[in-house]
Structures are given as C-alpha cells and as structure tokens.
Scaffold this active site. Structure first.
Site, short mmCIF file in Angstrom:
data_model
loop_
_atom_site.label_atom_id
_atom_site.label_comp_id
_atom_site.label_asym_id
_atom_site.label_seq_id
_atom_site.Cartn_x
_atom_site.Cartn_y
_atom_site.Cartn_z
N HIS A 112 0.83 -1.20 0.00
CA HIS A 112 0.00 0.00 0.00
C HIS A 112 0.87 1.25 0.00
O HIS A 112 2.08 1.21 0.16
CB HIS A 112 -1.00 0.00 1.17
N ASP A 143 -5.12 -10.63 -0.70
CA ASP A 143 -3.81 -11.27 -0.55
C ASP A 143 -2.97 -11.11 -1.81
O ASP A 143 -3.44 -11.35 -2.92
CB ASP A 143 -3.99 -12.76 -0.22
N CYS A 151 5.50 5.75 4.91
CA CYS A 151 4.32 5.08 4.34
C CYS A 151 3.77 5.82 3.12
O CYS A 151 2.85 5.34 2.47
CB CYS A 151 3.23 4.94 5.40
#
Ligand code: NI
Length: 136
Positions: free
Chosen positions: A15, A80, A34
């Site tokens: 992400h 996943d 992040c």
C-alpha cells in the site's frame, strides 16, 4: 450471556498512504515512509470474532467452516498479494490505513453474517500495531 468464536487469518499486501489533493510535502509530513511513491508491503494478521447467543440445538454460535469460507472469499481472495491502492476497488479512493482496512473488512464480512451477532475485526499491521473495529 454471550459467547465468542474467533478465527485467525493472514494476508500480504502492498500500500501507499496518500491524500491525492494534498501537496507532496504535506503527504510526506503526515505519512512519512508510508507515503513512499513506490509502495511498501505488510504481513497483515487478522482476527475475526463473532459474538452472540449459542444455538442450543447445534451447540454452535457459528460453524467455523462457514466463517473460514467467508474470510477466504471476502478478505484473502480479494486482498492477498495485491497492491491495495492499485489492484482493489475498495481502496481506489480510500486511504489504505490499518484503520480503513479494518473498517472495509468489517463491512465485507458483516454483510455475510446473521444480524443478531456482534462482529469484531482485529487487524495487525505489524506485531506491535493493531486496530480493532466492532459492531452489530
Ligand atoms: Ni504501511
């Protein structure tokens, strides 16, 4: 009195935390590493808990095979080994923070359950950082 049944699950996903209408500077300041434009991955651990009344006839609250299949179909098959920002509909316009991922997972599982149970989703982004979202 109520009883709880839990199942653990796991998925790996990439992400990037980013707010599109902010400047690069503000994104970097708020989300730090992040916000890396080339994404980064996490090994997410998930604990799904269903709480409610025991069915006296079956002795079950929920058949764990049913819970397993719901988690597989709604979470594992969907997320996943995916890039959450790029590969999933759910996070096209929702920032994939641990908080938002937990809320999205709660909604996906909740729609598959009887409405007389409380659903709790506990999502570990790292061993030490986890979020919990719960409701009926
Ligand atoms: Ni991250």
């Amino acid at each position: 009195m109520e009883i709880s049944v839990s199942r653990k699950s796991h998925f790996n996903a990439a992400h990037r935390l980013h707010v599109a209408n902010w400047t690069d500077e503000r994104n970097k300041q708020v989300f730090g590493t992040c916000n890396n434009p080339n994404y980064h991955g996490h090994n997410y651990d998930l604990i799904v808990t269903v709480t409610g009344q025991l069915d006296e006839e079956t002795g079950y609250l929920i058949d764990t095979k049913i819970l397993r299949d719901i988690i597989k179909e709604e979470v594992e098959d969907r997320f996943d080994h995916k890039n959450l920002n790029l590969d999933t509909e759910e996070f096209k316009s929702v920032n994939p923070t641990a908080e938002n991922i937990a809320v999205v997972i709660w909604r996906l599982i909740h729609k598959r359950l009887n409405k007389n149970v409380t659903l709790t989703v506990k999502l570990y982004e790292t061993e030490r950082n986890f979020v919990e979202y719960s409701g009926r």
